[in-house]
Design a protein around this motif. Structure first.
Motif, PDB file in Angstrom:
ATOM      1  N   LEU A  29     -28.724  14.736   3.342  1.00 18.08           N
ATOM      2  CA  LEU A  29     -29.097  15.312   4.635  1.00 18.08           C
ATOM      3  C   LEU A  29     -28.025  15.010   5.693  1.00 18.08           C
ATOM      4  N   ASP A  30     -27.721  16.016   6.508  1.00 20.62           N
ATOM      5  CA  ASP A  30     -26.776  15.794   7.608  1.00 20.62           C
ATOM      6  C   ASP A  30     -27.541  15.375   8.867  1.00 20.62           C
ATOM      7  N   GLU A  31     -26.795  15.273   9.986  1.00 20.98           N
ATOM      8  CA  GLU A  31     -27.430  14.762  11.217  1.00 20.98           C
ATOM      9  C   GLU A  31     -28.650  15.594  11.643  1.00 20.98           C
ATOM     10  N   SER A  32     -28.450  16.915  11.655  1.00 21.18           N
ATOM     11  CA  SER A  32     -29.561  17.717  12.178  1.00 21.18           C
ATOM     12  C   SER A  32     -30.763  17.598  11.248  1.00 21.18           C
ATOM     13  N   ALA A  33     -30.502  17.484   9.951  1.00 21.06           N
ATOM     14  CA  ALA A  33     -31.617  17.358   9.009  1.00 21.06           C
ATOM     15  C   ALA A  33     -32.336  16.021   9.203  1.00 21.06           C
ATOM     16  N   VAL A  34     -31.564  14.945   9.327  1.00 23.74           N
ATOM     17  CA  VAL A  34     -32.186  13.626   9.512  1.00 23.74           C
ATOM     18  C   VAL A  34     -32.989  13.603  10.813  1.00 23.74           C
ATOM     19  N   SER A  35     -32.410  14.181  11.851  1.00 28.26           N
ATOM     20  CA  SER A  35     -33.141  14.137  13.120  1.00 28.26           C
ATOM     21  C   SER A  35     -34.397  15.000  13.033  1.00 28.26           C
ATOM     22  N   PHE A  36     -34.314  16.078  12.271  1.00 24.85           N
ATOM     23  CA  PHE A  36     -35.514  16.921  12.113  1.00 24.85           C
ATOM     24  C   PHE A  36     -36.620  16.159  11.397  1.00 24.85           C
ATOM     25  N   VAL A  37     -36.242  15.519  10.290  1.00 21.18           N
ATOM     26  CA  VAL A  37     -37.265  14.845   9.479  1.00 21.18           C
ATOM     27  C   VAL A  37     -37.856  13.656  10.233  1.00 21.18           C
ATOM     28  N   THR A  38     -36.997  12.891  10.890  1.00 21.31           N
ATOM     29  CA  THR A  38     -37.473  11.642  11.482  1.00 21.31           C
ATOM     30  C   THR A  38     -38.020  11.814  12.893  1.00 21.31           C
ATOM     31  N   GLY A  39     -37.641  12.935  13.499  1.00 18.74           N
ATOM     32  CA  GLY A  39     -38.077  13.157  14.877  1.00 18.74           C
ATOM     33  C   GLY A  39     -37.190  12.431  15.879  1.00 18.74           C
ATOM     34  N   SER A  40     -36.055  11.883  15.412  1.00 22.08           N
ATOM     35  CA  SER A  40     -35.123  11.225  16.339  1.00 22.08           C
ATOM     36  C   SER A  40     -34.060  12.226  16.792  1.00 22.08           C
TER      37      SER A  40
ATOM     38  N   CYS B 141     -36.737   7.047  12.238  1.00 23.03           N
ATOM     39  CA  CYS B 141     -35.714   6.361  11.434  1.00 23.03           C
ATOM     40  C   CYS B 141     -36.111   4.945  11.041  1.00 23.03           C
ATOM     41  N   LYS B 142     -37.394   4.675  11.045  1.00 23.57           N
ATOM     42  CA  LYS B 142     -37.833   3.345  10.641  1.00 23.57           C
ATOM     43  C   LYS B 142     -38.669   3.428   9.388  1.00 23.57           C
ATOM     44  N   PRO B 143     -38.472   2.561   8.426  1.00 26.40           N
ATOM     45  CA  PRO B 143     -37.425   1.548   8.337  1.00 26.40           C
ATOM     46  C   PRO B 143     -36.058   2.199   8.076  1.00 26.40           C
ATOM     47  N   ARG B 144     -35.047   1.564   8.579  1.00 29.57           N
ATOM     48  CA  ARG B 144     -33.725   2.176   8.528  1.00 29.57           C
ATOM     49  C   ARG B 144     -33.232   2.376   7.099  1.00 29.57           C
ATOM     50  N   ASP B 145     -33.382   1.336   6.246  1.00 28.27           N
ATOM     51  CA  ASP B 145     -32.813   1.487   4.899  1.00 28.27           C
ATOM     52  C   ASP B 145     -33.510   2.571   4.091  1.00 28.27           C
ATOM     53  N   VAL B 146     -34.790   2.774   4.361  1.00 31.58           N
ATOM     54  CA  VAL B 146     -35.488   3.877   3.676  1.00 31.58           C
ATOM     55  C   VAL B 146     -34.924   5.210   4.157  1.00 31.58           C
ATOM     56  N   THR B 147     -34.649   5.271   5.467  1.00 34.47           N
ATOM     57  CA  THR B 147     -34.112   6.509   6.017  1.00 34.47           C
ATOM     58  C   THR B 147     -32.725   6.795   5.430  1.00 34.47           C
ATOM     59  N   VAL B 148     -31.922   5.747   5.304  1.00 27.82           N
ATOM     60  CA  VAL B 148     -30.589   5.928   4.699  1.00 27.82           C
ATOM     61  C   VAL B 148     -30.738   6.401   3.252  1.00 27.82           C
ATOM     62  N   ALA B 149     -31.655   5.759   2.523  1.00 27.98           N
ATOM     63  CA  ALA B 149     -31.855   6.148   1.114  1.00 27.98           C
ATOM     64  C   ALA B 149     -32.284   7.608   1.024  1.00 27.98           C
ATOM     65  N   MET B 150     -33.155   7.998   1.918  1.00 25.93           N
ATOM     66  CA  MET B 150     -33.620   9.387   1.910  1.00 25.93           C
ATOM     67  C   MET B 150     -32.469  10.343   2.203  1.00 25.93           C
ATOM     68  N   ALA B 151     -31.678  10.010   3.226  1.00 22.55           N
ATOM     69  CA  ALA B 151     -30.568  10.889   3.600  1.00 22.55           C
ATOM     70  C   ALA B 151     -29.575  10.993   2.447  1.00 22.55           C
ATOM     71  N   ALA B 152     -29.400   9.886   1.745  1.00 19.57           N
ATOM     72  CA  ALA B 152     -28.478   9.896   0.613  1.00 19.57           C
ATOM     73  C   ALA B 152     -29.048  10.726  -0.528  1.00 19.57           C
ATOM     74  N   TRP B 153     -30.279  10.455  -0.815  1.00 16.85           N
ATOM     75  CA  TRP B 153     -30.937  11.125  -1.942  1.00 16.85           C
ATOM     76  C   TRP B 153     -30.912  12.642  -1.770  1.00 16.85           C
TER      77      TRP B 153
END
Ligand SMILES: Nc1ncnc2c1ncn2[C@@H]1O[C@H](COP(=O)(O)OP(=O)(O)OP(=O)(O)O)[C@@H](O)[C@H]1O
Length: 503
Positions: A395-406, A380-392
């Motif tokens: 992506l829901d929680e499981s998707a974000v955690s899958f992509v970022t590994g968090s 999830c670093k950098p955070r704002d890029v991660t937010v932009a990606m999730a928005a774009w």
């Protein structure tokens, strides 16, 4: 678009590369033809220059050519008409274009392709008709064959033979280099080496691969070669057959790049199907390679270092192919897809979202975009890029955690998803038909009739989108500069191609 294999077909024998001995023997055959009047067979694997050599020789000698496909029924008819009867006085073309006296000026070189494939077409007389023709023709005849020993005994006895060997990678590279120079395209040496290697002796397919990878580019890099092989595409079962039954280790690797499956999926499929084909000993060897492949996949997961994928590919494709010593043909009922874990399913959901929102094919989303996103938003670093990606990509929680590994349940991931939702809302309010239309929920999309065409396309992008793009790009550069990946080379390849597709 001109076909480079035609455009760069050797026009004189001197340009036929990699088979000097055969070339010299062929030239000698032509120059002494008046003395011996024997037909010649050029035999060897496909794409090594046999047909090219025949045409080039005719050009050098100032001879006309007549090219016939021996396995074609029409050829059979022509031969039936002329064999043993008129061959002395007429050319195979049927016209009297040739000089019946056989002087050099009026000579026609008859090129009879697929000479190893004539049985069956010649009900009356079979290959005997060709043999008769070959013996009595008043014109020089070149027979072309892949398998010399598939030709009839009679035909072999009535002809000279010249073997064309596979063209070594060392001889292929200069041919490719010449073509790129003529096309005005720069290149990395690695890219040419790679094409030469994977095409194992076959110059035609090397030239085809070169065109697929380089045409229209200013510079050819090794990634272009891999991408082109992949885009050419083969089916999943074709790939499995290639590894388990048909191909050498080297060709199996090529199949691995051509199939639209990532290495981890390849490992799953091959692991699942190998026992349907291999015997016990082969299986034991194959499982060792599969275990190695798993180790590399584990390293990819642990480090997000996608360049390790190729070692997994080497093991699952080349390794498993090399583990086989039996010959397997025929058709195997491979059955359905192997077991998929929850994690696999999450991944597929994420890939689908990326594909739908970004307007990518599933393959591109899976192989280029996802690794790229994983790299630029690791933990999830950098955070704002991660937010932009999730928005774009919505992506829901499981998707974000899958992509970022968090971890999914972490506050970090949850707050990112919340911020992303806000960002989407703000964007949606600011623009209709803008960046997020690709992933507007179904009911909303229905209401916004006419916007569907824009879905997933960048064309409707607004200034705000551009800012978002620039922001992500800047961040990516910062990350790389700071060496935050740990390894500056960390799948730059995937990053690059993902980047191109992405924006
Ligand atoms: N030895 C070579 N030197 C230079 N170019 C070659 C050579 N072999 C093949 N090529 C390239 O590949 C193309 C196809 O080669 P060609 O048709 O002569 O192969 P072949 O051995 O006759 O194959 P097949 O048995 O499939 O007909 C040529 O037009 C040329 O572009």
């Amino acid at each position: 678009m001109a076909d480079w294999t035609e455009k760069y077909r050797p026009s004189t024998l001197a340009e036929v590369r990699g088979n000097n001995k055969a070339r010299d023997a062929f030239e000698k055959w032509a120059k002494t033809w008046d003395d011996h009047r024997e037909a010649v067979v050029l035999h060897g694997a496909p794409g090594v220059g046999k047909t090219s050599a025949a045409h080039a020789l005719a050009a050098d000698m100032g001879w006309e050519t007549v090219e016939l496909n021996a396995s074609d029924q029409r050829t059979a008819d022509v031969i039936e008409r002329f064999a043993g009867r008129a061959a002395k006085n007429a050319t195979l073309a049927g016209a009297s274009a040739g000089d019946a006296s056989g002087t050099r000026e009026g000579r026609q070189l008859v090129i009879l392709d697929e000479a190893d494939n004539i049985h069956g077409n010649y009900d009356r007389g079979g290959a005997g008709a060709v043999t008769r023709l070959v013996k009595e023709s008043n014109q020089p005849i070149v027979l072309i064959a892949n398998e010399y020993y598939d030709m009839s005994n009679g035909l072999r006895n009535a002809t000279q033979d010249i073997e064309f060997r596979d063209v070594s990678a060392r001889s292929i590279v200069p041919v490719l280099r010449d073509i790129l120079r003529k096309e005005g395209i720069e290149f990395d040496d690695d890219a040419l080496d790679r094409i030469a290697e994977v095409n194992s002796g076959d110059l035609r397919s090397a030239v085809n691969d070169l065109q697929a990878a380089a045409d229209g580019k200013e510079r050819l890099a090794v990634e272009d070669v891999v991408t082109a092989a992949r885009d050419r595409g083969i089916g999943l079962f074709e790939y499995i057959d290639s590894v388990l039954k048909e191909d050498s280790a080297r060709d199996a690797i090529q199949s691995a790049y051509a199939v639209d499956e990532t290495p981890d999926d390849q490992v799953k499929w091959i692991e699942d199907k190998v026992s349907l084909v291999y015997d016990a000993e082969e299986l034991a060897r194959a499982y060792e390679f599969l275990a190695n492949a798993d180790v590399w996949l584990g390293r990819v997961m642990a480090t997000q270092e996608y360049s390790y994928w190729r070692y997994a590919t080497d093991n699952v494709a080349a390794g498993v192919a090399a583990a086989r010593d039996g010959t397997y043909g025929g058709w195997t009922r491979y059955g359905g897809a192997p077991y998929r874990s929850t994690r696999d399913k999450t991944r597929d959901d994420v890939v689908r979202k990326i594909a739908e929102s970004g307007g990518f094919s599933m393959g591109t989303a899976r192989r280029d975009v996802l690794p790229f996103l994983a790299t630029v938003t690791h933990h999830c670093k950098p955070r704002d890029v991660t937010v932009a990606m999730a928005a774009w990509y919505d992506l829901d929680e499981s998707a974000v955690s899958f992509v970022t590994g968090s971890g999914e349940t972490t506050n970090k991931v949850q707050s990112i998803v919340e911020d992303a939702a806000e960002m989407r809302e703000a964007e949606m309010e600011a623009h209709t038909g803008g960046a997020f239309t690709g992933s507007v929920p179904d009911d909303a999309a229905e209401g916004a009739d006419g916007n569907e065409d824009d879905a997933g396309s960048d064309e409707g992008a607004t200034d705000a989108d551009d800012e978002l793009d620039a922001d992500v790009l800047d961040r990516e550069e910062d990350e790389t500069d700071a060496g935050a990946d740990g390894d500056p080379d960390a799948e730059d390849d995937d990053g690059q191609s993902g980047l191109d597709d992405f924006f």
